[in-house]
Motif scaffolding. Sequence first.
Motif, PDB file in Angstrom:
ATOM      1  N   LYS A 136       0.904  -1.035   0.052  1.00 43.95           N
ATOM      2  CA  LYS A 136      -0.242  -0.292  -0.294  1.00 43.95           C
ATOM      3  C   LYS A 136       0.795   1.222   0.229  1.00 43.95           C
ATOM      4  N   GLY A 137       1.971   1.830   0.947  1.00 40.75           N
ATOM      5  CA  GLY A 137       2.842   2.320   0.717  1.00 40.75           C
ATOM      6  C   GLY A 137       4.429   1.987   0.073  1.00 40.75           C
ATOM      7  N   VAL A 187      -8.904  10.150  -6.178  1.00 43.65           N
ATOM      8  CA  VAL A 187      -7.184   9.766  -6.446  1.00 43.65           C
ATOM      9  C   VAL A 187      -6.843  10.302  -7.185  1.00 43.65           C
ATOM     10  N   ASP A 199       0.579   6.820  -5.524  1.00 49.05           N
ATOM     11  CA  ASP A 199      -0.490   7.493  -5.694  1.00 49.05           C
ATOM     12  C   ASP A 199      -1.089   7.683  -4.167  1.00 49.05           C
ATOM     13  N   ALA A 200      -2.548   8.235  -3.856  1.00 44.29           N
ATOM     14  CA  ALA A 200      -3.296   8.113  -2.815  1.00 44.29           C
ATOM     15  C   ALA A 200      -4.355   8.129  -2.632  1.00 44.29           C
ATOM     16  N   VAL A 201      -4.943   8.375  -2.087  1.00 45.55           N
ATOM     17  CA  VAL A 201      -6.585   8.544  -2.177  1.00 45.55           C
ATOM     18  C   VAL A 201      -6.830   9.662  -0.873  1.00 45.55           C
ATOM     19  N   VAL A 213       0.918  14.146  -0.672  1.00 42.32           N
ATOM     20  CA  VAL A 213       1.033  13.168  -1.467  1.00 42.32           C
ATOM     21  C   VAL A 213       2.374  13.519  -2.162  1.00 42.32           C
ATOM     22  N   PRO A 287      -6.855   2.100  -0.516  1.00 40.17           N
ATOM     23  CA  PRO A 287      -5.043   1.894  -0.796  1.00 40.17           C
ATOM     24  C   PRO A 287      -4.875   0.618  -1.449  1.00 40.17           C
ATOM     25  N   ASN A 288      -5.235   0.019  -0.540  1.00 35.51           N
ATOM     26  CA  ASN A 288      -4.746  -1.674  -0.970  1.00 35.51           C
ATOM     27  C   ASN A 288      -4.450  -1.955  -2.257  1.00 35.51           C
ATOM     28  N   LEU A 290      -4.861   0.356  -4.643  1.00 33.90           N
ATOM     29  CA  LEU A 290      -3.745   0.894  -5.709  1.00 33.90           C
ATOM     30  C   LEU A 290      -2.063   0.125  -6.061  1.00 33.90           C
ATOM     31  N   GLY A 291      -2.024  -0.154  -4.006  1.00 29.46           N
ATOM     32  CA  GLY A 291      -0.367  -0.781  -3.947  1.00 29.46           C
ATOM     33  C   GLY A 291      -0.619  -1.923  -5.096  1.00 29.46           C
TER      34      GLY A 291
END
Length: 318
Positions: A136-137, A187, A199-201, A213, A287-288, A290-291
């Motif tokens: 995620k990160g 997003v 990327d990030a919500v 971000v 977010p998960n 997106l990762g």
Amino acid sequence: MENIAFEALLALIDDLTDEQRATFIKVLDENKDFDKVATLLDNRILAKRECLYCKSSNVKKWGRQSGLQRMRCFDCGKSFNALTGTPLAHLRKKEEWIKMAAALKDGLTVKDTAEKCNSSISTAFRWRHRFLKAMKGDVAEHLEGITEADETYFLESHKGSRNIPRKSRKRGGKATKRGLSSEQIPVLIARDRTGGIVDAVLPDQSKKSIKVVLGGKISKENILCIDGGNALWGFACEGNIPCRVIPASKHVHERNPIFHIQNVNGYHSRLKNWMSPFNGVATKYLPNYLGWRRMLEKPKPVLTPVAWLQAAAKPARQ
């Protein structure tokens, strides 16, 4: 096992029924998968030989626990193994982890993942998000050169929640209002020409949220290409970042072949098409996913089940 005991075991094989033989072979295969996972994880911690708590190198082997090599630090006195501090800590059935990693690589549904990993659907879902937590990160530390940035939107979803503050929708459903509204979750995706992605919500569409971000990941050395959104424009101006505003013209890229936002828009399209079969993703898990998609965008040669397992077994970055 001593030779006498081993020969006695071999003698018993002839008396096994077909069903017992199949069970025996299955157990041997599971042990092989378990050994593969354990060796993979142990090699990483043995190669580094550093305390996970105080970073001391004064560590030694300290027996085995749950099939993994245990290490002890003789400076701080704490013990640890390769999964300490990772999202996979305390998960059982390690012999199925390679299959779980393969299911993520192939983008299987939760139901198909459960069948592949010989688990219940609830376990497969829980494993999916434990495996994705570390990814995620795992975004780019910084973006290089010409960088494109733009927002895309996902319909807010309370999928799986017991208390929903509105009437439930079936299989994702549609927004009650046209265009952008509080039902749409923004997003932000920024992508450079080397494939680096951040990327990030976003909690909202403000300059402050974008700075959280992209701050420190884009600098004066970049050229930021955007579509003219106020928040992204304000972020670029505040940071003195060179910026190109790309108008929404059909043939603008033909007049300006270098500066465009086609790469990030193409990423938006791939992301949404890939997520479509999930019939709506709960906003809290976005977010998960997106990762997950970010991992799939990596070069194909590195997308092996082992690579997925190694990525999942890293400490989660916030």
